[in-house]
Design a protein around this motif. Structure first.
Motif, PDB file in Angstrom:
ATOM      1  N   MET A  35       0.841  -1.201   0.000  1.00  0.00           N
ATOM      2  CA  MET A  35       0.000   0.000   0.000  1.00  0.00           C
ATOM      3  C   MET A  35       0.875   1.251   0.000  1.00  0.00           C
ATOM      4  N   LYS A  36       0.508   2.229  -0.831  1.00  0.00           N
ATOM      5  CA  LYS A  36       1.271   3.467  -0.914  1.00  0.00           C
ATOM      6  C   LYS A  36       0.893   4.421   0.215  1.00  0.00           C
ATOM      7  N   HIS A  37       1.879   5.162   0.697  1.00  0.00           N
ATOM      8  CA  HIS A  37       1.657   6.107   1.782  1.00  0.00           C
ATOM      9  C   HIS A  37       1.910   7.528   1.274  1.00  0.00           C
ATOM     10  N   ASN A  38       1.182   8.483   1.858  1.00  0.00           N
ATOM     11  CA  ASN A  38       1.411   9.880   1.516  1.00  0.00           C
ATOM     12  C   ASN A  38       2.742  10.318   2.117  1.00  0.00           C
ATOM     13  N   VAL A  39       3.611  10.861   1.283  1.00  0.00           N
ATOM     14  CA  VAL A  39       4.939  11.291   1.728  1.00  0.00           C
ATOM     15  C   VAL A  39       5.086  12.773   1.421  1.00  0.00           C
ATOM     16  N   GLU A  40       5.571  13.539   2.425  1.00  0.00           N
ATOM     17  CA  GLU A  40       5.770  14.974   2.235  1.00  0.00           C
ATOM     18  C   GLU A  40       7.119  15.372   2.814  1.00  0.00           C
ATOM     19  N   TYR A  41       7.898  16.106   2.021  1.00  0.00           N
ATOM     20  CA  TYR A  41       9.195  16.618   2.455  1.00  0.00           C
ATOM     21  C   TYR A  41       9.095  18.136   2.601  1.00  0.00           C
ATOM     22  N   LEU A  42       9.988  18.702   3.414  1.00  0.00           N
ATOM     23  CA  LEU A  42       9.992  20.150   3.638  1.00  0.00           C
ATOM     24  C   LEU A  42      11.416  20.678   3.527  1.00  0.00           C
ATOM     25  N   SER A  43      11.588  21.773   2.775  1.00  0.00           N
ATOM     26  CA  SER A  43      12.890  22.422   2.648  1.00  0.00           C
ATOM     27  C   SER A  43      12.703  23.919   2.515  1.00  0.00           C
ATOM     28  N   ASP A  44      13.772  24.671   2.784  1.00  0.00           N
ATOM     29  CA  ASP A  44      13.723  26.107   2.486  1.00  0.00           C
ATOM     30  C   ASP A  44      13.709  26.326   0.977  1.00  0.00           C
ATOM     31  N   VAL A  45      14.604  25.587   0.276  1.00  0.00           N
ATOM     32  CA  VAL A  45      14.734  25.746  -1.174  1.00  0.00           C
ATOM     33  C   VAL A  45      14.736  24.377  -1.839  1.00  0.00           C
ATOM     34  N   LEU A  46      13.917  24.231  -2.865  1.00  0.00           N
ATOM     35  CA  LEU A  46      13.924  23.046  -3.712  1.00  0.00           C
ATOM     36  C   LEU A  46      14.542  23.426  -5.050  1.00  0.00           C
ATOM     37  N   ILE A  47      15.590  22.703  -5.454  1.00  0.00           N
ATOM     38  CA  ILE A  47      16.240  22.931  -6.752  1.00  0.00           C
ATOM     39  C   ILE A  47      15.951  21.711  -7.623  1.00  0.00           C
ATOM     40  N   ILE A  48      15.277  21.943  -8.746  1.00  0.00           N
ATOM     41  CA  ILE A  48      14.920  20.848  -9.652  1.00  0.00           C
ATOM     42  C   ILE A  48      15.940  20.848 -10.785  1.00  0.00           C
ATOM     43  N   GLY A  49      16.854  19.882 -10.751  1.00  0.00           N
ATOM     44  CA  GLY A  49      17.924  19.816 -11.741  1.00  0.00           C
ATOM     45  C   GLY A  49      19.277  19.794 -11.069  1.00  0.00           C
ATOM     46  N   SER A  50      20.210  19.013 -11.629  1.00  0.00           N
ATOM     47  CA  SER A  50      21.481  18.784 -10.929  1.00  0.00           C
ATOM     48  C   SER A  50      22.700  18.975 -11.833  1.00  0.00           C
ATOM     49  N   GLY A  51      22.607  19.930 -12.768  1.00  0.00           N
ATOM     50  CA  GLY A  51      23.774  20.282 -13.577  1.00  0.00           C
ATOM     51  C   GLY A  51      24.544  21.428 -12.954  1.00  0.00           C
ATOM     52  N   ALA A  52      25.315  22.130 -13.785  1.00  0.00           N
ATOM     53  CA  ALA A  52      26.146  23.220 -13.276  1.00  0.00           C
ATOM     54  C   ALA A  52      25.317  24.301 -12.599  1.00  0.00           C
ATOM     55  N   ALA A  53      24.152  24.625 -13.162  1.00  0.00           N
ATOM     56  CA  ALA A  53      23.308  25.676 -12.583  1.00  0.00           C
ATOM     57  C   ALA A  53      22.749  25.253 -11.228  1.00  0.00           C
ATOM     58  N   GLY A  54      22.124  24.090 -11.182  1.00  0.00           N
ATOM     59  CA  GLY A  54      21.481  23.644  -9.951  1.00  0.00           C
ATOM     60  C   GLY A  54      22.451  23.413  -8.806  1.00  0.00           C
ATOM     61  N   LEU A  55      23.574  22.761  -9.098  1.00  0.00           N
ATOM     62  CA  LEU A  55      24.534  22.461  -8.032  1.00  0.00           C
ATOM     63  C   LEU A  55      25.274  23.710  -7.566  1.00  0.00           C
ATOM     64  N   SER A  56      25.553  24.635  -8.487  1.00  0.00           N
ATOM     65  CA  SER A  56      26.178  25.906  -8.068  1.00  0.00           C
ATOM     66  C   SER A  56      25.247  26.667  -7.131  1.00  0.00           C
ATOM     67  N   LEU A  57      23.964  26.706  -7.477  1.00  0.00           N
ATOM     68  CA  LEU A  57      22.984  27.388  -6.627  1.00  0.00           C
ATOM     69  C   LEU A  57      22.908  26.720  -5.257  1.00  0.00           C
ATOM     70  N   ALA A  58      22.879  25.398  -5.239  1.00  0.00           N
ATOM     71  CA  ALA A  58      22.797  24.672  -3.962  1.00  0.00           C
ATOM     72  C   ALA A  58      23.972  25.022  -3.048  1.00  0.00           C
ATOM     73  N   LEU A  59      25.168  25.043  -3.606  1.00  0.00           N
ATOM     74  CA  LEU A  59      26.358  25.328  -2.797  1.00  0.00           C
ATOM     75  C   LEU A  59      26.367  26.771  -2.297  1.00  0.00           C
ATOM     76  N   LYS A  60      25.897  27.706  -3.113  1.00  0.00           N
ATOM     77  CA  LYS A  60      25.858  29.108  -2.694  1.00  0.00           C
ATOM     78  C   LYS A  60      24.815  29.350  -1.602  1.00  0.00           C
ATOM     79  N   LEU A  61      23.754  28.539  -1.593  1.00  0.00           N
ATOM     80  CA  LEU A  61      22.667  28.735  -0.624  1.00  0.00           C
ATOM     81  C   LEU A  61      22.860  27.969   0.679  1.00  0.00           C
ATOM     82  N   ALA A  62      23.649  26.912   0.637  1.00  0.00           N
ATOM     83  CA  ALA A  62      23.646  25.945   1.736  1.00  0.00           C
ATOM     84  C   ALA A  62      24.115  26.507   3.074  1.00  0.00           C
TER      85      ALA A  62
END
Length: 537
Positions: free
Chosen positions: A1-28
């Motif tokens: 049976m599937k369960h409802n799953v919810e995550y919480l973050s300040d910032v969600l970055i969709i994508g993991s190339g140069a743009a996304g990972l650079s943003l993640a490191l600058k914000l972390a």
């Protein structure tokens, strides 16, 4: 049976190339960050970027020269303020990458006490040597360095094998205002749609070249961010400007493999199936003509002759020369049964880069509060009608830094996030018609290549629009009745992006840069970006 799953973050970055990972490191250092990756963290267009990154490091070069070169390449419709900001910020951003550990090639014979001098190359459109690089695998060096840094950081959570399904906005929930508060995401491992709530969401999903039959891009480049932003209410711009690389290896077992322009630079000829050359008939520069001219010439010959491909031939050069200068290409071709030292290589042009995208300001902020778009998914005004070589990875890092500053300034004022309903699958079933998706997928990429490719006409665009609208109806019905899958999500997004490309192309009544329409072969004196809004559809 599937369960409802919810995550919480300040910032969600969709994508993991140069743009996304650079943003993640600058914000972390300032926020809890979650990075969503559709496949493995290393998979994406950044990983396969060969050339380098443009930035002024040479004393004989200048920011003004970089700006001027970019404006010329963009065929008169770049945003000059954005171009100047990007060029003037480039060096600082590259020094940040160097600090993170990217080992750009240096000049030879330097001692530890010498001031570091990087080996700078020059590429098409640049008037000076200003390309920082790591051999011919710069993207790989950038991606692996950023991945290592992200995986070590305690405030960055990486979620691999998750597809973003749709953005969640207050308007979507029937609440006041319109701001983004998260996204529905599909967990590929357990095939379940889950919720990620976030005060800020950044799209860093790359381009949409998978909409075409032939592309140099990896399979993940399916226009997800552009389609999701459009459905959420964002404007897009300049989707008609798709950059095509002239020579991609044509072989059923060699998807996405480019044949560098250096082959033509070292004397390779483009030939018809009968062995005759055609480029000298097209342009006095022959095989060394600019990329868009060569791509159009190959496309014209293929259509005129009804041929599947043209051929790139360097077999008149000594084998030792070929193996020394092009070892990777030589080995790849040999694995496929092609000895480039004795026979020509089958080639086709391939969709390479999406110059348009989600409209943003100088901070990467879109039309919707809390939603950012950075990298190839965005339209900043940097590229205009044609992207200059090695400005793409540059844009990723520059606008990741710009978006990070803006988000950090807004973090103290973030609002409480409302409740989000779980994904409702009560009225859908498992698909028993996967063949429908495969057929639609093939049809879309084929008619986009034939009708909305390198050379267009009004009649071709009208045919494409009719086809894409029929496909949209079929896919919307399919999406309403069956559970989501990777193929369904990507096809839904690609069909949406295809329609946007067609509408933008139909609005441009001229030929400029990467957009060539036989019915309007000349440039207009007064032109600008093509901006379209969901409110008008």
């Amino acid at each position: 049976m599937k369960h409802n799953v919810e995550y919480l973050s300040d910032v969600l970055i969709i994508g993991s190339g140069a743009a996304g990972l650079s943003l993640a490191l600058k914000l972390a250092e300032h926020a809890q960050v979650r990075v969503l990756s559709k496949g493995p963290l290393t998979e994406g267009a950044t990983m396969y970027a060969q050339g380098g990154i443009a930035a002024v490091f040479d004393a004989d070069d200048s920011v003004e020269s970089h700006v001027a070169d970019t404006l010329i390449a963009g065929a008169g419709i770049c945003d000059e303020e954005v171009v100047h900001y990007t060029a003037s910020t480039a060096k600082d951003c590259m020094e940040w990458l160097i600090h993170e550990g990217v080992a750009f090639d240096r000049e030879e014979n330097q001692t530890d006490t010498d001031e570091v001098k990087y080996h700078l190359t020059r590429e098409g459109g640049h008037s000076h040597r200003r390309i920082l690089h790591t051999a011919d695998a710069t993207g790989k060096a950038v991606q692996t360095t950023l991945v290592e840094a992200v995986q070590k950081h305690p405030r960055i959570t990486v979620m691999e094998r998750f597809n973003a399904v749709d953005l969640i906005s207050t308007r979507k929930l029937g609440l006041a205002g319109n701001r983004i508060i998260g996204a529905y995401v599909w967990n590929r491992d357990i095939e379940q749609v889950e919720v990620i709530k976030a005060s800020f969401v950044a799209l860093a999903t790359g381009g949409a070249s998978k909409v075409y039959q032939y592309t140099s891009n990896p399979d993940v480049s399916s226009g997800d961010g552009i389609a999701m932003a459009w459905r959420a209410g964002c404007r897009v711009a300049n989707m008609e400007f798709n950059q095509f690389h002239p020579t991609c290896l044509y072989h059923p077992d060699a998807k996405n493999f480019l044949l560098t322009e250096a082959l033509r630079g070292e004397g390779a000829f483009l030939k018809r199936p009968d062995g005759s050359r055609f480029m000298p008939e097209i342009d006095e520069r022959a095989e060394l003509a600019p990329r868009d001219i060569v791509a159009r010439a190959i496309d014209y010959e293929m259509k005129r002759l009804g041929a599947d491909c043209m051929y790139l031939d360097i077999s008149h050069k000594p084998k030792e020369f070929i193996v020394k200068h092009f070892p990777t290409i030589y080995r790849k071709c040999l694995l496929l049964g092609i000895d480039m030292a004795t026979q020509p290589i089958p080639v086709v042009p391939a969709a390479h880069y999406t110059c348009g995208g989600v409209l943003t300001d100088m901070h990467g902020q879109t039309d919707i509060s809390g939603l950012y778009a950075i990298g190839e998914v965005s339209y900043t005004g940097l590229h205009g009608a044609n992207r200059m070589a090695s400005n793409s990875l540059l844009e990723c890092v520059v606008f990741a830094h710009a978006a990070a500053k803006d988000i950090i300034n807004k973090l103290p004022h973030k609002r409480k996030l409302p409740n989000v309903p779980a994904w409702d699958e009560s009225l859908v079933a498992n698909s028993d018609e996967e063949v429908v998706l495969q057929h639609n997928w093939h049809e879309l990429r084929l008619f986009m290549w034939d009708y909305v490719g390198i050379v267009r006409t009004d009649k071709r665009l009208e045919r494409a629009l009719r086809r894409v609208q029929m496909l949209q109806q079929e896919i919307d019905e399919y999406y309403s009745n069956f559970r989501v899958s990777n193929n369904l999500l990507e096809l839904r997004n690609l069909v949406q992006v295809a329609e946007l490309i067609i509408h933008c192309a139909m609005q441009r009544k001229e030929s400029r840069g990467l957009h060539f329409n036989l019915d309007y072969p000349d440039q207009l004196e007064d032109s600008g970006p093509t901006i379209i809004s969901p409110r008008h559809f």
